[in-house]
Design an enzyme around this catalytic site. Structure first.
Site, PDB file in Angstrom:
ATOM      1  CD  GLU A 157      -2.637  -1.095   2.667  1.00 26.52           C
ATOM      2  OE1 GLU A 157      -2.441  -0.139   3.446  1.00 26.52           O
ATOM      3  OE2 GLU A 157      -3.438  -2.014   2.919  1.00 26.52           O
ATOM      4  CE  LYS A 185       4.759   5.335   7.129  1.00 26.89           C
ATOM      5  NZ  LYS A 185       3.983   6.493   7.584  1.00 26.89           N
TER       6      LYS A 185
END
Length: 910
Positions: free
Chosen positions: A274, A276
């Site tokens: 993912e 950040k």
């Protein structure tokens, strides 16, 4: 003392369990040697307590009764505030002498008072509890009268009265304990009061038996009672306990990842990647039309984001996106500022605060959700991440710029992580997060399947800035009396051939160094600081609204290498920008003050990547950024000695080769065979130092090649550090101020001794610095007189306490192994078999096993080579043993070592 009366509704397990039952269990735990046996006795006692608890409170609700009354006695060291008795062994000895009316000069009285003195053959010297046990045994009742609850009541009375300094009441409570307890019970009472039970099993082990999450909850709350009550049911998880609607909890955090080990850290399974996000970590609690928002530290920001659909910067825009079946939920995510014009997120460093955005701002609040922890009153922390993601996608309909689900991609290899990191660098993002789909949510736990990677965590990916210190700020607390923060600047480009004369402030830095490095830097600059007067500021140091307390002329200052995340706008500094998360990497001793970064270079960096200081890519082939590395110059580490300040040297007639000893005064007493006293003094002058013939208050140290009477007189005065000339020669050779080590020291002043005590153990081994083979041999030579053997159980407990027991090098730690080496060496086959098994013995020892020299009681495994001729005899011996060992093929050892973890023994049994 009679039993404490209680109505049925107040009856607890502790009020029914005799204290003697707990003491008998503790006695069994202490006596057995193996950890499995110790844990079994504790588990049996715990299970019986829980079983009794369930029967006692079968039809009751909201029961607060728990294992706490027993646990606080088993782990009294964790109850320092509640169980502060102020009682030591000597006071107990005098109390026993008084209560038992023992003759003060009698044998037993002297035993109690002099319990540290070896006596008899029991080997109990130093153990007051054991000494007291043998004195009390013929004088006490055989069976104790107290329950666990009554013991706690009396001990609490001792603690309370001790705090109130009511010694007579303390004595009264102790008298009740002593007169109504057997000798065995008093032995354990003493240990509970002294807070050292000597069970031979760690608190971590006991916590893990009580509940898998007990140690974790205790580390967060440091409240043993809360741990026992909230985790009384072993089937309840920590996330279920910690997470509740409209109650803030500390969120799960990501640990710093090692890119080279990322596949191993993800258990060689697929994982999520993912982006950040660079916003504020927020948890949203929703129940119908009621909302609450909490930060990662538990602060309530509901007023800002909206307690209802009619107010706040977020709630009115997201209330209607939730599906009709959603009554309540808890969402975890990042609160971001979204620019609808550019359709992009703003970075946190760009002069705004998402928690204080005003209504007329051109930006809008957007909640980026990456986890769900409750849905319709069902807690989801114990669910695996992949399942939580499935649930999350069914809760609301995303709206771009208002509420979004953080995008993720599934990956399997390190290359995909590196590509994602490089993509984040190109997109000017903070970094990436890697998550294990099988991970559960653990509040206030860092890691556990969540890992983060930022460019600044990877060596060589960040642009580093060489800034000049131009100002300072006095510290507070531990940093009181020294400069704790520094104002740094860049230089205006000077005319060709000239040195810069004007400097622009750019940031204030107060991190990145150790206290020792800060102290040394302070000493180096101490005599050059001048008060900064706002009405009459120095003309060559230009500041914004941020003014230092003191300043230093640039020619007297030093350059520091600074690392930061990015360059952001700021009107506090003359450059109209500053650094985000700056920290000092090192002092650039290889650069002169005028070689610092210039203003135009700072502007180039600022414009090159929208201020981001990470622009280089990580190269998977070379496993390091493709950038030219600067030659690393060792940090100056001057050991704190007795001097108050440095004396300015007179170097007018000396041709300086270096300035590493600038402002440092030495007294050379004698030289070495290879370098005379005069040569050492001449070298000191060449390297910028000054020399005196008699040590004074400003002398840094006394240098000695060979010891003589004069040197002994200096040592006896105990005023100066006396250092071997070899240290000075190393400084000359490396052209750096080499840190002192114990091997260099002939004599140390009290200040230096105190400093070394914090850095080195009694044998001169550093607690932090690496050591080479030569230094290791010297260290062992200093320890050659030691004859102590470290207990295997001590090693095992240490490994468990610091979570080292998961290392492959400890896989066989709990085993005692005997290798069957046949004595028949008449043919080649037996010789080969013997050689193979000897190699196996080394492998076992290297990975933690205790290898027995003979087949005896206590052996857990027997390893057999290719020759199975003696198996029948070994099995016959096994039948005579109390503890049965397993007979395994040597292949079990090889396969376990190769795999890095123990293999299933069943497949290797003989």
């Amino acid at each position: 003392m009679s039993s404490i009366p209680a109505s049925h509704s107040q009856v607890t397990v502790a009020s029914q369990v005799p204290f003697t039952d707990l003491c008998s269990t503790l006695e069994q735990i202490q006596k057995c040697k193996s950890r499995p046996e110790k844990t079994k006795y504790f588990k049996d006692f715990l299970d019986s307590w829980r079983k009794f608890h369930d029967a006692l409170h079968k039809n009751e609700k909201d029961v607060t009764d728990s294992f706490y009354p027993a646990m606080r006695l088993i782990l009294p060291q964790l109850e320092r505030e509640r169980m502060a008795y102020g009682i030591k062994e000597t006071m107990l000895a005098k109390l026993y002498i008084e209560i038992l009316n023992l003759p003060k000069e009698g044998k037993d009285a002297l035993k109690l008072l002099n319990y540290r003195t070896p006596a008899g053959s029991r080997g109990d010297a130093g153990d007051f509890a054991v000494t007291a046990y043998f004195v009390l045994k013929p004088r006490c009742i055989k069976q104790g009268l107290l329950t666990v609850q009554q013991v706690n009541v009396l001990l609490d009375s001792v603690s309370t009265n001790n705090a109130a300094k009511r010694k007579d009441l303390v004595k009264k409570s102790l008298l009740q304990l002593i007169t109504q307890s057997s000798a065995l019970e008093q032995k354990w009472l003493i240990r509970m009061i002294i807070k050292d039970l000597k069970l031979g099993v760690s608190q971590q082990t006991l916590f893990s038996i009580f509940h898998p999450d007990a140690a974790e909850l205790f580390s967060v709350t440091t409240d043993l009672e809360k741990v026992c009550k909230q985790l009384h049911d072993p089937s309840v998880s920590l996330s279920d306990v910690s997470i509740s609607l409209f109650s803030a909890f500390k969120p799960m955090l990501a640990a710093i990842a090692d890119i080279q080990q990322i596949e191993k850290q993800m258990n060689h399974q697929s994982f999520y990647i993912e982006t950040k996000l660079d916003g504020e970590r927020i948890q949203m609690h929703k129940d119908g039309d009621v909302y609450k928002y909490f930060s990662r530290n538990g602060y309530d920001y509901t007023q800002q984001f909206g307690a209802s659909p009619l107010e706040g910067s977020l709630t009115p825009f997201v209330h209607n996106v939730f599906h009709e079946n959603v009554q309540n939920c808890i969402l975890d995510g990042e609160m971001m500022a979204y620019n609808p014009t550019t359709q992009s997120f703003m970075q946190k460093g760009n002069k705004f605060d998402i928690k204080r955005m005003v209504d007329d701002s051109e930006l809008q609040t957007c909640f980026c959700v990456f986890d769900v922890l409750m849905l319709n009153s069902q807690k989801l922390g114990h669910e695996i991440l992949s399942k939580r993601y499935e649930i999350l996608n069914k809760i609301f309909t995303p709206i771009t710029g208002r509420i979004q689900v953080v995008l993720k991609r599934q990956a399997n290899a390190r290359k995909e992580v590196i590509d994602a990191l490089n993509e984040a660098i190109d997109n000017r993002e903070e970094g990436i997060v890697v998550k294990d789909p099988m991970s559960v949510y653990k509040p206030d736990k860092r890691g556990e399947g969540w890992l983060k990677i930022k460019p600044e965590y990877v060596s060589g990916l960040m642009d580093e800035l060489d800034l000049l210190i131009v100002g300072g700020y006095w510290g507070k607390g531990l940093r009181g009396g020294m400069m704790s923060h520094f104002l740094c600047a860049v230089a205006e480009i000077p005319p060709p051939g000239e040195k810069p004369s004007v400097f622009h402030s750019v940031c204030r830095i107060g991190s990145g160094y150790t206290m020792k490095e800060l102290y040394d830097l302070g000493l180096k600059l101490a005599k050059h600081w001048k008060p900064y007067r706002k009405k009459d500021p120095p003309g060559n140091i230009l500041c914004g609204t941020e003014k230092p307390e003191v300043y230093i002329e640039p020619c007297n200052s030093v350059i520091v290498q600074v690392k930061a995340a990015e360059i952001v706008s700021s009107d506090m500094y003359k450059t109209d920008c500053t650094l985000r998360f700056p920290r000092i990497e090192k002092i650039r001793e290889d650069k002169e003050w005028y070689e610092c970064m210039t203003l135009d270079l700072l502007e180039q960096l600022r414009g090159k990547a929208s201020g981001k200081l990470a622009t280089k890519h990580f190269d998977i082939d070379h496993e390091e950024p493709q950038v030219k590395k600067r030659k690393t110059v060792p940090k100056v580490k001057k050991i704190i000695g007795v001097m108050d300040h440095f004396k300015a040297p007179d170097l007018s007639n000396v041709s300086k080769l270096s300035s590493i000893f600038e402002d440092v005064e030495f007294c050379v007493m004698t030289g070495t065979e290879s370098c005379s006293k005069n040569e050492l003094e001449s070298k000191i002058a060449e390297f910028g130092g000054s020399v005196v013939q008699n040590p004074g208050p400003d002398t840094y140290c006394v240098v000695v090649g060979t010891e003589n009477i004069r040197v002994k007189n200096i040592i006896s005065s105990n005023k100066h550090d006396v250092v071997r000339a070899e240290w000075l020669l190393q400084c000359f050779e490396k052209r750096a101020f080499v840190p002192w080590q114990p091997v260099f020291m002939i004599h140390m002043s009290s200040e230096t001794k105190q400093h070394f005590a914090c850095k080195y153990d009694q044998y001169g081994d550093s607690y932090a610095a690496d050591i080479d083979a030569v230094q290791l041999k010297e260290l062992f030579s200093r320890m050659s007189h030691l004859k102590e053997e470290i207990s295997w159980d001590v090693i095992a407990d240490t490994e468990e306490r610091y979570s080292w027991d998961c290392s492959p090098l400890s896989m066989f730690r709990q085993y005692t192994v005997y290798l069957d080496l046949s004595d028949e060496e008449s043919d080649l086959r037996h010789k080969v078999n013997r050689t193979r098994l000897l190699t196996g013995a080394l492998m076992l020892r290297f990975h933690g096993a205790r290898v027995a020299s003979r087949l005896e009681e206590g052996v857990s495994h027997v390893i057999i080579g290719e020759d199975h001729g003696r198996v029948k005899d070994i099995k016959a011996v096994r039948r005579t043993f109390k503890r049965k060992f397993k007979i395994l093929s040597e292949q079990w050892v090889k396969d376990s070592v190769k795999a890095g973890e123990l293999q299933n023994e069943e497949a290797y049994l003989i």
